[in-house]
Scaffold this motif. Sequence first.
Motif, short mmCIF file in Angstrom:
data_model
loop_
_atom_site.label_atom_id
_atom_site.label_comp_id
_atom_site.label_asym_id
_atom_site.label_seq_id
_atom_site.Cartn_x
_atom_site.Cartn_y
_atom_site.Cartn_z
N GLU A 2 2.06 1.84 -3.51
CA GLU A 2 0.98 2.43 -4.32
C GLU A 2 0.79 3.91 -3.98
O GLU A 2 0.54 4.73 -4.87
CB GLU A 2 -0.32 1.66 -4.08
CG GLU A 2 -0.29 0.24 -4.66
CD GLU A 2 -1.51 -0.57 -4.28
OE1 GLU A 2 -2.41 -0.01 -3.59
OE2 GLU A 2 -1.58 -1.76 -4.65
N ASN A 36 0.83 -1.20 0.00
CA ASN A 36 0.00 0.00 0.00
C ASN A 36 0.87 1.25 0.00
O ASN A 36 0.51 2.27 -0.62
CB ASN A 36 -0.92 0.01 1.22
CG ASN A 36 -1.98 -1.08 1.16
OD1 ASN A 36 -2.43 -1.45 0.08
ND2 ASN A 36 -2.38 -1.61 2.30
N ARG A 96 1.17 7.03 -6.47
CA ARG A 96 0.00 7.90 -6.64
C ARG A 96 0.31 9.35 -6.28
O ARG A 96 -0.08 10.28 -6.99
CB ARG A 96 -1.15 7.38 -5.77
CG ARG A 96 -2.48 8.08 -6.04
CD ARG A 96 -3.60 7.50 -5.22
NE ARG A 96 -4.79 8.34 -5.31
CZ ARG A 96 -5.69 8.46 -4.35
NH1 ARG A 96 -5.53 7.79 -3.22
NH2 ARG A 96 -6.75 9.23 -4.50
#
Length: 369
Positions: free
Chosen positions: A149, A146, A153
Amino acid sequence: MYLQTLQLTNFKNYESLSLELSPGLNGFVGNNGCGKTNILDAIYYLSMCKSYLNSNDRQNIRFDQSFFSISGNWNISEKLTNVHCAFKIGAKKVIKLNKKEYEKISEHIGRFPLVFISPYDGDLIAEGSEMRRKWMDGILVQLDKNYLEDIVRYSKILEQRNALLKNMFEHRLFDRDSIDIWDAQLIEVGERIHQRRKIFLEEFIPVFQKFYTEIGSESELVGLEYRSQLNDASFLSLIAGSEKKDAITQYTNCGIHKDDLIFTIKGYPVKKFGSQGQQKSFIIALRLAQYDWLKQHKDLKPILLLDDIFDKLDNQRVGKLIELVTADYFGQVLVTDTDPRRMLELFKSLPIEKKLFQLENGEIEVIID
């Protein structure tokens, strides 16, 4: 966990290479430029899907060739897992696990953790804050998908926000609705990243200080300070307060992309006041603490790659370091050196599983097994 075999084709200076490695200590000795570091870099590639030294895959291809491949068998609890990495000019990079290609290369990151200690690590001290953020992020992405990511992002949102700021400046028009959309996303992801970095460093700093004491000196108190604009204010208030400046500079002036780590020794910046030996010990302690942190959180012993680490270390620090990394706490270790006499004496004195390879004139042979 250890790497049992390694095969290279057209990777850097190697047309073809096949190695069987020891699960304990592996040494590579030879002159500068003979390819010792390239072997460690290939192992790094098997773990992280990229070169430690060169992010441009075309430049990792052997001269006058069109592709390279790296293949290795990882042994985890006596079960072999094959990883195959290949890149061809004009095609995308391919990473396969047991002959099955990943849909996303990011799925592989963290599966086979390792730590690379390189002469280039001095850049962590000498260069700007981006190097230190990348180092911190490189540890966290091996554990937390996570987090990976979120980093990807955040970068994309930041790029879009900066492009919007530039467009608004060129057209002399401030688009409140559009900027608010990007701000909300940037704040949400940025605050998660900041919190994760903060928690990580709270755990990491005491471990780092312990390792520095073991290879350096108890009298040399070292520290890491996490500097972030988000330490003292909410991201929302920072964005609001920076609105005019952002509009003028066409750039986002606050956020976790401005974070930094301050390295100190006896309360002073190690960059200015640390000797070469102290700086080298500082970096090695950082990497060993990184190893410890990954080991505790992954429940695996990462691979430890030590490239030319003896340079600028006195004999006492070298002795402490070797004693440390060959203890049962560590797993497979691969080390390079240019001094054959030093490596021979060192390997003969260690009562552990080991292999010593000599590289000369494009050939590689085992001299201790």
